[in-house]
Scaffold this active site. Structure first.
Site, short mmCIF file in Angstrom:
data_model
loop_
_atom_site.label_atom_id
_atom_site.label_comp_id
_atom_site.label_asym_id
_atom_site.label_seq_id
_atom_site.Cartn_x
_atom_site.Cartn_y
_atom_site.Cartn_z
N GLU A 53 0.85 -1.20 0.00
CA GLU A 53 0.00 0.00 0.00
C GLU A 53 0.88 1.24 0.00
OE1 GLU A 53 -2.49 2.83 -0.12
OE2 GLU A 53 -3.24 0.78 -0.31
N ASP A 103 -5.71 2.87 -9.66
CA ASP A 103 -5.94 4.27 -9.99
C ASP A 103 -5.97 4.44 -11.51
OD1 ASP A 103 -5.85 7.06 -10.29
OD2 ASP A 103 -4.71 7.28 -8.43
N LYS A 107 -5.49 12.02 -16.23
CA LYS A 107 -4.82 13.00 -17.07
C LYS A 107 -3.82 12.32 -18.00
CE LYS A 107 -5.29 16.75 -13.71
NZ LYS A 107 -4.58 17.75 -12.87
N ASP A 139 -13.80 -0.34 -11.78
CA ASP A 139 -15.10 0.27 -12.04
C ASP A 139 -15.04 1.17 -13.27
OD1 ASP A 139 -13.48 2.16 -10.90
OD2 ASP A 139 -14.93 2.85 -9.41
#
Length: 211
Positions: A53, A103, A107, A139
């Site tokens: 993490e 993630d 951009k 997702d």
């Protein structure tokens, strides 16, 4: 057994020593606040799970929750998985790899930071034992499509869809709100292939950013 946020100090740690036993070793990248990691480790006491993490606060939170639940088969490391994974796991050492909701890095200038790309998929082939499984969830529709193509081009076999045993916090929330989740599992059929000369990175996809 060491449970908590640790800075690895050695190349290819002795995981059997650190966990105090010989057991199938699994890796989760980006556990967030740890709902999946904690529940998966609890449901499967026969495996040892390493979670990497990037947020120290989440790492410490998982550590506290694991200690409270008495989980001795979960270890959390703090750092950048792209840098740590090659140093921590020898070829063929992983029984499973969990990558859930990476993630999207929306951009364009950040696309190079996306985790799932051709190089990472090929590296995963080398780290997973024959029959080892990738558990990929997102997702973002485009990430699901491009991610699946990336895993398959790296030589993984897509497995039949089946309901997941353990849901993350995000999936539990989406089950209420109706937000779709895209899940896929892939099997490593054997030794890693040579680098594929496709010219495809697997990072250059676009999608509509959800508000």
């Amino acid at each position: 057994m060491r449970i908590g946020c640790q800075e690895p100090q050695e190349v290819f740690p002795d995981w059997q020593r650190d966990f105090g036993r010989a057991a199938p070793l699994e890796l989760e990248i980006g556990p967030g606040r740890g709902t999946f990691a904690l529940d998966h480790a609890a449901r499967h006491p026969e495996i040892d799970l390493v979670a990497i993490e990037s947020r120290r606060s989440d790492c410490e939170l998982i550590r506290a929750r694991a200690a409270k639940r008495g989980l001795r088969n979960l270890m959390v490391l703090h750092g950048d998985a792209r840098l740590l994974v090659p140093r921590l796991f020898p070829p063929g050492s992983l029984a499973a790899l969990h990558v859930q909701f990476p993630d999207p890095w929306w951009k364009k200038r950040h696309h190079k930071r996306r985790l799932i790309d051709a190089d990472f998929a090929l590296r995963a082939r080398g780290l997973l034992m024959t029959g080892g499984v990738v558990d990929f969830r997102t997702d973002v529709p485009a990430y699901a499509r491009e991610g699946e193509q990336t895993w398959v081009l790296a030589g993984f076999e897509k497995l039949p869809d089946e309901p997941p045993e353990v849901l993350s916090t995000r999936e539990r929330r989406y089950a209420i709100t109706g937000q779709p989740v895209f899940r896929a599992r892939f099997r490593n059929p054997g030794p890693e292939p040579q680098a594929l000369q496709t010219g495809r990175t697997g990072r250059d996809w676009r999608d509509v950013r959800r508000k």
